[in-house]
Scaffold this active site. Structure first.
Site, PDB file in Angstrom:
ATOM      1  N   SER A   1      53.488  27.213  61.450  1.00  0.00           N
ATOM      2  CA  SER A   1      52.249  27.942  61.628  1.00  0.00           C
ATOM      3  C   SER A   1      51.674  28.520  60.354  1.00  0.00           C
ATOM      4  O   SER A   1      52.314  29.346  59.736  1.00  0.00           O
ATOM      5  CB  SER A   1      52.503  29.045  62.651  1.00  0.00           C
ATOM      6  OG  SER A   1      51.510  29.983  62.694  1.00  0.00           O
ATOM      7  N   CYS A   2      50.512  28.049  59.958  1.00  0.00           N
ATOM      8  CA  CYS A   2      49.562  28.795  59.121  1.00  0.00           C
ATOM      9  C   CYS A   2      49.888  29.017  57.647  1.00  0.00           C
ATOM     10  O   CYS A   2      51.033  29.128  57.247  1.00  0.00           O
ATOM     11  CB  CYS A   2      49.265  30.153  59.734  1.00  0.00           C
ATOM     12  SG  CYS A   2      48.940  30.114  61.478  1.00  0.00           S
ATOM     13  N   ASP A   3      48.805  29.120  56.899  1.00  0.00           N
ATOM     14  CA  ASP A   3      48.829  29.552  55.502  1.00  0.00           C
ATOM     15  C   ASP A   3      47.596  30.402  55.268  1.00  0.00           C
ATOM     16  O   ASP A   3      46.503  30.051  55.708  1.00  0.00           O
ATOM     17  CB  ASP A   3      48.799  28.349  54.554  1.00  0.00           C
ATOM     18  CG  ASP A   3      50.053  27.500  54.664  1.00  0.00           C
ATOM     19  OD1 ASP A   3      51.028  27.807  53.972  1.00  0.00           O
ATOM     20  OD2 ASP A   3      50.053  26.550  55.472  1.00  0.00           O
TER      21      ASP A   3
ATOM     22  N   GLU B   1      50.705  35.363  59.933  1.00  0.00           N
ATOM     23  CA  GLU B   1      51.645  34.239  59.893  1.00  0.00           C
ATOM     24  C   GLU B   1      52.844  34.538  60.772  1.00  0.00           C
ATOM     25  O   GLU B   1      53.257  35.697  60.911  1.00  0.00           O
ATOM     26  CB  GLU B   1      52.191  34.048  58.465  1.00  0.00           C
ATOM     27  CG  GLU B   1      51.157  33.943  57.386  1.00  0.00           C
ATOM     28  CD  GLU B   1      50.435  32.624  57.400  1.00  0.00           C
ATOM     29  OE1 GLU B   1      51.037  31.620  57.806  1.00  0.00           O
ATOM     30  OE2 GLU B   1      49.260  32.600  57.008  1.00  0.00           O
TER      31      GLU B   1
ATOM     32  N   ARG C   1      55.932  24.941  52.111  1.00  0.00           N
ATOM     33  CA  ARG C   1      54.481  25.147  52.167  1.00  0.00           C
ATOM     34  C   ARG C   1      54.037  26.384  51.403  1.00  0.00           C
ATOM     35  O   ARG C   1      52.966  26.395  50.804  1.00  0.00           O
ATOM     36  CB  ARG C   1      53.990  25.212  53.621  1.00  0.00           C
ATOM     37  CG  ARG C   1      53.623  23.855  54.165  1.00  0.00           C
ATOM     38  CD  ARG C   1      52.564  23.836  55.240  1.00  0.00           C
ATOM     39  NE  ARG C   1      52.283  25.100  55.856  1.00  0.00           N
ATOM     40  CZ  ARG C   1      52.908  25.585  56.918  1.00  0.00           C
ATOM     41  NH1 ARG C   1      53.894  24.911  57.465  1.00  0.00           N
ATOM     42  NH2 ARG C   1      52.560  26.746  57.426  1.00  0.00           N
TER      43      ARG C   1
END
Length: 420
Positions: free
Chosen positions: A9-11, A96, A242
């Protein structure tokens, strides 16, 4: 040692002067969620509330405040909170999923996404938003299923909070937290704790709790990420994950990070920032926050999956915003399976009009070479035109509020016309 769950999930990114030119702060986030989840873009005007009013969040009710600020949110359409958003005072927040040594609470409490919206509705600076979030975390806790499914998906949360002057990283583990102030340069967060020894604010029992659990000996320098998770903090920016890839992309453009560069970073598939697969980038946001208070903050949202074939559409806060009907999902009231017990026994069609048209267009872009290429070219031209118009507003300081009330909605109409 408990293995960390995969990063699902997500950045979130921020660039402050001198990393961003022109006396501007640039904020960006990709929301990576289950591939079939609809993300909507919604606007809620400022509002006054009666004393003692209750506020129903995704799972729990809390005490409402007397006044809430106007907000624009990009959110999974089944819940109350938001993955990311901004308020009328130029505060932006993205969150996040993070995991660590502390077990995630299985019970229902405030979701991290609820805390994003609450921070935006209740604070007019980044640090005040941090205060709102940690106070609510202490009072109500965090927890509950973060996915519209009877399969549980739970996590702790980290937040990147920015305004026109500064940014804060806030990372949590249960009710414990650490915060780092960012006054210049670049910063990103991903699916791991990233605050190490630069801790500007902290939960009063943060170190004591770590010591009582045998995670810290009380003598060596306290490193939050190393203590509360299994991250090798010495290798965070070189490990190839990531978080590291996001840092490298920001660093590569340091000194010239504009809204267009931030969009380019969010579209990067090779790094995994633009995620594909069972979890994918379902919505994206970029904000430009000028440090000059007389200039408007500009917030771009896609409202559709995969930023590489989506349009970042501009939004500016002014009174009387035209309702964002075509990026707002249908509602189901008390019959919504999220509200019924047991929860998530069925899944209604939550697609808004833009999502449906974009879904069909994405198939064309994927399968019909010439037609798809032409369609992609047209949406790219539309986006460039809007970015150019926004740059003109920032350069000239000239804002036609009669046009701005329709800014986002008009761009959605132009995008829909391209999809046919």
């Amino acid at each position: 040692m408990v293995p960390r769950p995969p990063p699902l999930s997500c950045d979130t990114f921020v660039a402050l002067p001198p990393a961003a030119p022109g006396g501007r702060v640039v904020f960006g986030k990709n929301s990576d969620r289950p591939a079939d989840e609809v993300q909507e873009v919604v606007h809620f005007p400022a509002a006054a509330h009666p004393p003692g009013a209750a506020l129903e969040c995704t799972y729990v009710s809390i005490e409402q405040v007397e006044r809430t600020h106007a907000v624009v949110l990009s959110r999974p359409s089944w819940l109350w909170g938001a993955e990311m958003g901004a308020n009328e005072h130029g505060v932006c927040i993205g969150n996040e999923a993070v995991w660590g040594r502390e077990e995630v609470c299985g019970g229902e409490a405030l979701l991290g996404m609820d805390l994003v919206r609450l921070g935006l509705e209740r604070a007019d600076t980044a640090e005040k938003a941090l205060n709102v979030i940690v106070d609510l975390l202490e009072k109500y806790g965090q927890g509950g299923n973060c996915m519209e499914s009877n399969m549980a998906f739970t996590y702790h949360n980290s937040f990147l909070i920015a305004d026109r002057k500064e940014a804060w990283v806030l990372e949590t583990s249960g009710k414990y937290w650490a915060a780092e102030k960012v006054e210049g340069g670049i910063r990103n967060i991903s699916n791991q704790l990233s605050i190490t020894t630069k801790i500007d604010r902290e939960h009063p029992e943060l170190k004591g709790y770590a010591k009582s659990n045998g995670w810290w000996d009380g003598e060596k320098e306290f490193d939050f990420a190393a203590t509360y998770s299994f991250v090798n903090t010495a290798r965070m920016t070189t490990s190839g994950g990531r978080y590291c890839e996001g840092y490298k992309l920001l660093n590569k453009h340091k000194g010239s990070i504009t809204s267009e560069i931030m969009m380019e970073i969010l579209r990067d598939k090779e790094s995994g920032i633009n995620m594909e697969g069972g979890f994918m980038t379902t919505g994206s946001m970029v904000s430009v926050l000028p440090q000059q208070p007389n200039l408007p903050c500009i917030h771009f949202f896609t409202g559709t999956p995969d930023p590489a074939r989506s349009v970042f559409k501009p939004f500016i806060f002014v009174p009387g915003i035209t309702p964002l009907l075509k990026t707002t999902s249908p509602t189901f009231g008390p019959d919504d399976p999220v509200k019924k017990q047991p929860r998530f026994q069925s899944k209604p069609d939550r697609r808004h009009e833009l999502y449906k048209k974009h879904e069909s267009a994405a198939v064309v872009m994927e399968t019909t070479k010439d037609k798809g290429k032409e369609m992609l070219k047209k949406i790219q031209e539309l986006e460039k035109q809007k970015i150019s118009q926004m740059e003109s507003i920032l350069q000239n300081g000239c804002l036609d509020t009669k046009q701005v009330v329709n800014l986002f909605s008009q761009c959605v109409e132009e995008e829909l016309k391209i999809y046919g």
